[in-house]
Design a protein around this motif. Sequence first.
Motif, PDB file in Angstrom:
ATOM      1  N   PRO A  46      -0.111  -7.224  -0.071  1.00 31.89           N
ATOM      2  CA  PRO A  46      -1.193  -6.247  -0.259  1.00 31.89           C
ATOM      3  C   PRO A  46      -0.867  -5.190  -1.302  1.00 31.89           C
ATOM      4  O   PRO A  46      -1.763  -4.742  -2.039  1.00 31.89           O
ATOM      5  CB  PRO A  46      -1.372  -5.629   1.132  1.00 31.89           C
ATOM      6  CG  PRO A  46      -0.144  -5.948   1.884  1.00 31.89           C
ATOM      7  CD  PRO A  46       0.352  -7.242   1.327  1.00 31.89           C
ATOM      8  N   ALA A  47       0.407  -4.785  -1.389  1.00 38.32           N
ATOM      9  CA  ALA A  47       0.782  -3.806  -2.410  1.00 38.32           C
ATOM     10  C   ALA A  47       0.632  -4.394  -3.812  1.00 38.32           C
ATOM     11  O   ALA A  47       0.158  -3.722  -4.739  1.00 38.32           O
ATOM     12  CB  ALA A  47       2.216  -3.330  -2.179  1.00 38.32           C
ATOM     13  N   ILE A  48       1.029  -5.655  -3.967  1.00 40.80           N
ATOM     14  CA  ILE A  48       0.894  -6.320  -5.274  1.00 40.80           C
ATOM     15  C   ILE A  48      -0.568  -6.451  -5.664  1.00 40.80           C
ATOM     16  O   ILE A  48      -0.956  -6.156  -6.803  1.00 40.80           O
ATOM     17  CB  ILE A  48       1.575  -7.705  -5.232  1.00 40.80           C
ATOM     18  CG1 ILE A  48       3.093  -7.548  -5.144  1.00 40.80           C
ATOM     19  CG2 ILE A  48       1.199  -8.537  -6.465  1.00 40.80           C
ATOM     20  CD1 ILE A  48       3.822  -8.845  -4.831  1.00 40.80           C
ATOM     21  N   GLU A  49      -1.396  -6.891  -4.729  1.00 40.18           N
ATOM     22  CA  GLU A  49      -2.815  -7.074  -5.034  1.00 40.18           C
ATOM     23  C   GLU A  49      -3.496  -5.742  -5.339  1.00 40.18           C
ATOM     24  O   GLU A  49      -4.389  -5.668  -6.193  1.00 40.18           O
ATOM     25  CB  GLU A  49      -3.514  -7.766  -3.869  1.00 40.18           C
ATOM     26  CG  GLU A  49      -3.053  -9.193  -3.625  1.00 40.18           C
ATOM     27  CD  GLU A  49      -3.229 -10.086  -4.844  1.00 40.18           C
ATOM     28  OE1 GLU A  49      -4.215  -9.896  -5.593  1.00 40.18           O
ATOM     29  OE2 GLU A  49      -2.365 -10.951  -5.074  1.00 40.18           O
ATOM     30  N   THR A  50      -3.074  -4.673  -4.671  1.00 44.21           N
ATOM     31  CA  THR A  50      -3.628  -3.350  -4.959  1.00 44.21           C
ATOM     32  C   THR A  50      -3.216  -2.885  -6.349  1.00 44.21           C
ATOM     33  O   THR A  50      -4.050  -2.399  -7.127  1.00 44.21           O
ATOM     34  CB  THR A  50      -3.154  -2.332  -3.901  1.00 44.21           C
ATOM     35  OG1 THR A  50      -3.557  -2.772  -2.603  1.00 44.21           O
ATOM     36  CG2 THR A  50      -3.753  -0.960  -4.173  1.00 44.21           C
ATOM     37  N   LEU A  51      -1.943  -3.032  -6.671  1.00 44.61           N
ATOM     38  CA  LEU A  51      -1.467  -2.639  -7.997  1.00 44.61           C
ATOM     39  C   LEU A  51      -2.122  -3.485  -9.081  1.00 44.61           C
ATOM     40  O   LEU A  51      -2.497  -2.971 -10.144  1.00 44.61           O
ATOM     41  CB  LEU A  51       0.052  -2.785  -8.050  1.00 44.61           C
ATOM     42  CG  LEU A  51       0.739  -2.259  -9.317  1.00 44.61           C
ATOM     43  CD1 LEU A  51       0.500  -0.762  -9.480  1.00 44.61           C
ATOM     44  CD2 LEU A  51       2.238  -2.553  -9.276  1.00 44.61           C
ATOM     45  N   ARG A  52      -2.289  -4.765  -8.813  1.00 40.96           N
ATOM     46  CA  ARG A  52      -2.946  -5.667  -9.760  1.00 40.96           C
ATOM     47  C   ARG A  52      -4.392  -5.230 -10.000  1.00 40.96           C
ATOM     48  O   ARG A  52      -4.883  -5.236 -11.140  1.00 40.96           O
ATOM     49  CB  ARG A  52      -2.881  -7.090  -9.196  1.00 40.96           C
ATOM     50  CG  ARG A  52      -3.158  -8.191 -10.198  1.00 40.96           C
ATOM     51  CD  ARG A  52      -2.811  -9.533  -9.560  1.00 40.96           C
ATOM     52  NE  ARG A  52      -1.390  -9.849  -9.686  1.00 40.96           N
ATOM     53  CZ  ARG A  52      -0.687 -10.521  -8.790  1.00 40.96           C
ATOM     54  NH1 ARG A  52      -1.259 -10.938  -7.660  1.00 40.96           N
ATOM     55  NH2 ARG A  52       0.588 -10.771  -9.005  1.00 40.96           N
ATOM     56  N   GLY A  53      -5.064  -4.841  -8.923  1.00 39.25           N
ATOM     57  CA  GLY A  53      -6.442  -4.381  -9.061  1.00 39.25           C
ATOM     58  C   GLY A  53      -6.544  -3.085  -9.844  1.00 39.25           C
ATOM     59  O   GLY A  53      -7.462  -2.905 -10.661  1.00 39.25           O
ATOM     60  N   LEU A  54      -5.617  -2.161  -9.610  1.00 37.12           N
ATOM     61  CA  LEU A  54      -5.652  -0.881 -10.317  1.00 37.12           C
ATOM     62  C   LEU A  54      -5.367  -1.042 -11.799  1.00 37.12           C
ATOM     63  O   LEU A  54      -5.992  -0.391 -12.642  1.00 37.12           O
ATOM     64  CB  LEU A  54      -4.625   0.077  -9.687  1.00 37.12           C
ATOM     65  CG  LEU A  54      -4.937   0.570  -8.272  1.00 37.12           C
ATOM     66  CD1 LEU A  54      -3.745   1.321  -7.695  1.00 37.12           C
ATOM     67  CD2 LEU A  54      -6.177   1.460  -8.265  1.00 37.12           C
ATOM     68  N   GLU A  98     -10.260  -7.568  -7.970  1.00 41.43           N
ATOM     69  CA  GLU A  98     -10.760  -7.112  -6.677  1.00 41.43           C
ATOM     70  C   GLU A  98      -9.601  -6.682  -5.777  1.00 41.43           C
ATOM     71  O   GLU A  98      -8.627  -7.415  -5.601  1.00 41.43           O
ATOM     72  CB  GLU A  98     -11.546  -8.245  -6.007  1.00 41.43           C
ATOM     73  CG  GLU A  98     -12.194  -7.850  -4.694  1.00 41.43           C
ATOM     74  CD  GLU A  98     -13.303  -6.832  -4.863  1.00 41.43           C
ATOM     75  OE1 GLU A  98     -13.524  -6.055  -3.916  1.00 41.43           O
ATOM     76  OE2 GLU A  98     -13.931  -6.809  -5.941  1.00 41.43           O
ATOM     77  N   ILE A  99      -9.721  -5.476  -5.208  1.00 46.12           N
ATOM     78  CA  ILE A  99      -8.690  -4.971  -4.294  1.00 46.12           C
ATOM     79  C   ILE A  99      -9.049  -5.271  -2.848  1.00 46.12           C
ATOM     80  O   ILE A  99      -8.203  -5.692  -2.059  1.00 46.12           O
ATOM     81  CB  ILE A  99      -8.489  -3.457  -4.497  1.00 46.12           C
ATOM     82  CG1 ILE A  99      -7.925  -3.170  -5.888  1.00 46.12           C
ATOM     83  CG2 ILE A  99      -7.541  -2.896  -3.422  1.00 46.12           C
ATOM     84  CD1 ILE A  99      -7.750  -1.702  -6.190  1.00 46.12           C
ATOM     85  N   GLY A 100     -10.320  -5.093  -2.487  1.00 45.53           N
ATOM     86  CA  GLY A 100     -10.761  -5.382  -1.127  1.00 45.53           C
ATOM     87  C   GLY A 100     -10.016  -4.571  -0.081  1.00 45.53           C
ATOM     88  O   GLY A 100      -9.781  -3.368  -0.241  1.00 45.53           O
ATOM     89  N   HIS A 101      -9.602  -5.257   0.969  1.00 47.68           N
ATOM     90  CA  HIS A 101      -8.906  -4.586   2.064  1.00 47.68           C
ATOM     91  C   HIS A 101      -7.427  -4.350   1.773  1.00 47.68           C
ATOM     92  O   HIS A 101      -6.735  -3.711   2.562  1.00 47.68           O
ATOM     93  CB  HIS A 101      -9.032  -5.420   3.344  1.00 47.68           C
ATOM     94  CG  HIS A 101      -8.358  -6.761   3.256  1.00 47.68           C
ATOM     95  ND1 HIS A 101      -8.955  -7.837   2.626  1.00 47.68           N
ATOM     96  CD2 HIS A 101      -7.149  -7.199   3.687  1.00 47.68           C
ATOM     97  CE1 HIS A 101      -8.135  -8.871   2.700  1.00 47.68           C
ATOM     98  NE2 HIS A 101      -7.032  -8.522   3.328  1.00 47.68           N
ATOM     99  N   ASN A 102      -6.946  -4.854   0.640  1.00 49.10           N
ATOM    100  CA  ASN A 102      -5.520  -4.728   0.345  1.00 49.10           C
ATOM    101  C   ASN A 102      -5.087  -3.284   0.127  1.00 49.10           C
ATOM    102  O   ASN A 102      -3.925  -2.936   0.377  1.00 49.10           O
ATOM    103  CB  ASN A 102      -5.161  -5.561  -0.893  1.00 49.10           C
ATOM    104  CG  ASN A 102      -5.216  -7.050  -0.625  1.00 49.10           C
ATOM    105  OD1 ASN A 102      -4.503  -7.555   0.232  1.00 49.10           O
ATOM    106  ND2 ASN A 102      -6.080  -7.754  -1.344  1.00 49.10           N
ATOM    107  N   GLY A 103      -5.999  -2.425  -0.334  1.00 44.38           N
ATOM    108  CA  GLY A 103      -5.654  -1.037  -0.594  1.00 44.38           C
ATOM    109  C   GLY A 103      -5.181  -0.308   0.652  1.00 44.38           C
ATOM    110  O   GLY A 103      -4.089   0.261   0.682  1.00 44.38           O
TER     111      GLY A 103
END
Length: 262
Positions: free
Chosen positions: A217-225, A230-235
């Motif tokens: 989830p941290a990777i997907e959030t950083l990738r989205g930022l 799409e970040i979705g619920h990962n943030g």
Amino acid sequence: MSSLTLAVRDSSTMLRRNLLHARRYPSLTLNLLLTPVMLLLLFVYIFGDVMSAGIGGGADRSEYIAYLVPGLLLMTIGSTTIGTAVSVSNDMTEGIIARFRTMAIHRGSVLIGHVVGSVLQSIISVVLVGAVAVAIGFRSTDATVLEWLAAFGLLVLFATALTWIAVGMGLISPNAEAASNNALPLIFLPLISSTFVPVEAMPGWFQPIAEYQPFTPAIETLRGLLLGSEIGHNGWLAVVWCLGLAALGYVWSKSVFNRDPK
């Protein structure tokens, strides 16, 4: 002098001590920093075209660089905190902590100095790996100033969480070698996350292992930022993981550190 002033003064002293150690003995930090750099170069120049085609981006190495870098930045933090576990273990086994216990200093300043010093080293390491990534083609042109600030905040929060866990691992380790081995999950977990390929591209039985851990989830959030995906619920998952690990590591480290020496 108030207890808060004493704590700040002693923690600052311990922070300077740890930064001096890092400057005088840079080999451990450099060795740990080389792992994400080598993986970055390996996957971009050896596997880049194939991996990009495999995840649906076409045989375009630049697209895979963009996908890969956020995960390797967080992997850099995990690598750096292994040095923290080793440093804490050395302090515990070489007698310096016993000396500190006899001195009129704030009891928690030793751990705070290790944590703040490690977070600073982690951010510096992230900047260095990021510079290598930019040099070989990584770009984040669509991210706003607010998104960059949020990305930086996530990196600091993630580094703080992993550092407290690493401190606990160092405190329970009988020697530096054991501390290094105990902290290996901090560099192993990114390898089974979404760092290199999307979770959806993994075998079905393996997807829960990659998904239900702090790095993904941290990777997907950083990738989205950074990339606008799409970040979705990962943030909120990333924030919960960071706060939970930081709280767990703090309570664990404080409990072990406050035990009377045998």
